[in-house]
Write an enzyme that holds these catalytic residues in place. Structure first.
Site: not given
Length: 541
Positions: A29, A54, A161, A202, A204, A321-322
């Site tokens: 992030n 990210e 990502y 990620d 998602n 946040d991950h």
């Protein structure tokens, strides 16, 4: 279990066979959040290959401390369209240097000299779609070699990502599915005998209800297109579900599929619940572990069965946040003696060459004329427009270190120093207010040429240029051999013609220079066709 270490020689150096390789993935992030540099974080993982997603950094904002980390070689993919958006990077220890590296999945950004290759069938994508899929900086591929039980084998690591499907933007849902299809096509094309693939990052999408904190709150959970794609992509079995699903043969059949890849976390922890990797920061959901598992390490089925030792998540690691996900393999990576051209070490801004400052002064139009050697040192994944931007921040201007071209003119004709003002004056002489009152030649009026002096003043050079405010001094009417009678007649003719043809000159003449009525006035008509060759008409009042 104890492993027997057998020493073999690779590239002239002994390496242990059956050593442990560790790989980590983490959505950070924003890579610039590591204010003290990322090296400390990388070292804390003690991993051979670390993939981050990210990064939210474009090439012009990438600093050297992040790009060049001691003990590692790194490979970045940047978003082309938006700043502070998307982006992935792979950091490899120098003992795990890849033999090939490539940005993107389509091959459009690859440097063919050391590209990974194996692009698969892309006929279902148009050219614009392929360009868009690789335009957001969502994939970096590194290809390594390792010693297996049967000798040297290939390991390709795809760091991705994947896009998020915005409910308010239907086109992004399609974009996400297209990215999944392209990823699967590329990975399955690379995978084969002696060629293994790891996909990590990620994704998602949470795969099963066990991977979601509240699956009942999601409408049509199983019908989600992303989950359907995961069902076809993964080598499914009943172990990828809850304990109830394992016992239910019907559920077991439901989750079976013929995919070529395995979710390594579920391979080792088939029934672990509340194992999440992403939490909402807006609600502080991490404190209550109200999250989802959307970060994965997928491995080709044969590789997982033969070499994977363990895999797990690291929810205790904060900073995003991950949380990170890691896996260990029983294999020994063979480092390449040279980094691929995508490596950040070859970026001109970090290469430490003497000429790198001069690159910031190259005109955009001359970018195509860079030498072949210079072009080869640039990461092949970078588009030409981007190279220009970073090599030349002021892309529209001329560099201070480069001589301005003369556009084909001889050197003496170029604009240099004070001469530019003179040349400019010669091309377009400044007008004189009195020239507006210059009479038109007529048969009754003597020609202006007849009123020219027989000799020019000595102090008025032949080739000098008269500029505004300069004076070419004369000795009144003494230097002019014009009879007084001829002057009077010519002035009378001029006055008559002016009054007939210019009825409004009286008002305009008031705007001219003031006249002194107590002394002789001089009305000078200047011919600008020749330098300082003017005709003075003397009027005695």
């Amino acid at each position: 279990a104890d492993m027997i270490t057998v020493m073999v020689s690779v590239l002239g150096q002994p390496i242990p066979y059956n050593s442990i390789m560790k790989i980590v993935t983490w959505n950070i992030n924003g890579i610039r959040t590591f204010k003290n540099g990322i090296k400390k974080t990388l070292d804390s993982f003690d991993a051979d290959i670390i993939c981050v997603q990210e990064t939210k950094v474009t090439r012009d904002l990438l600093d050297e401390r992040t790009a060049i980390v001691e003990g590692y070689n790194s490979y970045f993919s940047f978003s082309r369209g938006r700043s502070g958006y998307s982006g992935v990077a792979t950091f490899c220890k120098d003992t795990a240097t890849p033999f090939a590296a490539e940005e993107g999945l389509t091959g459009l950004l690859a440097n063919q000299g050391d590209a990974v290759g194996s692009y698969g069938d892309q006929d279902e994508f148009c050219a614009e779609e392929l360009q868009a899929l690789d335009g957001e900086g969502r994939a970096v591929i590194t290809q390594h070699k390792f010693m297996g039980a049967e000798g040297s084998e290939t390991l390709t690591v795809i760091n991705v990502y994947c896009p998020r499907a915005d409910p308010e933007k239907p086109e992004r849902k399609l974009f996400k599915l297209q990215f999944y299809k392209l990823l699967q096509s590329r990975a399955e094309t690379i995978e084969g005998p002696g060629s293994h693939v790891i996909i990590l990052g990620d994704i998602n999408t949470s795969h099963r209800p066990i991977d979601h904190c509240d699956p009942d709150d999601v409408d049509n959970f199983e019908d989600n297109p992303g989950r359907k794609w995961l069902n076809s992509f993964l080598f499914g079995s009943a172990e990828n579900g809850t304990e109830e699903e394992v016992e239910d043969s019907e559920a077991s059949k439901k989750h079976m599929s013929g995919g070529k890849f395995v979710d390594t976390f579920r391979h080792f922890h088939p029934t672990r619940a509340n194992a999440f990797t992403c939490w909402s920061t807006l609600t502080g959901a991490r404190q209550t572990n109200y999250g989802t598992r959307i970060d994965y390490i997928f491995g080709s089925h044969s590789l997982v069965e033969k070499s994977f030792l363990s895999a797990d998540i690291m929810p205790e690691v904060e900073g995003s946040d991950h949380c990170p996900v890691w896996a260990q393999l029983s294999c020994t990576l063979i480092p390449s003696p040279k980094c691929p051209s995508l490596c950040t070490r070859y970026m001109p801004e970090f290469a430490g060459r003497q000429q790198k400052l001069s690159r910031f002064f190259v005109k955009v139009s001359e970018q195509q004329n860079l030498s072949k050697d210079t072009a080869e040192t640039l990461p092949g994944s970078q588009e030409a427009g981007e190279i220009c931007e970073n090599v030349n921040p002021a892309s529209a201007g001329l560099g201070a270190g480069k001589k301005r071209p003369s556009d084909g003119l001889p050197e003496s004709s170029t604009f240099q120093g004070k001469r530019s003002k003179q040349v400019k004056t010669a091309n377009k002489p400044q007008g004189n207010l009195l020239a507006f009152f210059k009479p038109k030649p007529s048969p009754e009026t003597p020609s202006i040429q007849s009123l020219k002096p027989s000799a020019k003043p000595a102090n008025c050079p032949e080739n000098s240029l008269k500029s505004k405010g300069s004076k070419c001094e004369t000795n009144d009417a003494v230097d002019y051999n014009v009879p007084h009678d001829m002057l009077a007649e010519s002035l009378t003719g001029v006055k008559d013609e002016t009054e007939e043809t210019r009825p409004n000159t009286e008002g305009q003449s008031r705007q001219g220079p003031p006249q002194d009525h107590h002394r002789a006035g001089i009305m000078r008509v200047v011919d600008h066709s020749q330098h300082c060759s003017d005709t003075d008409v003397v009027v005695v009042c």
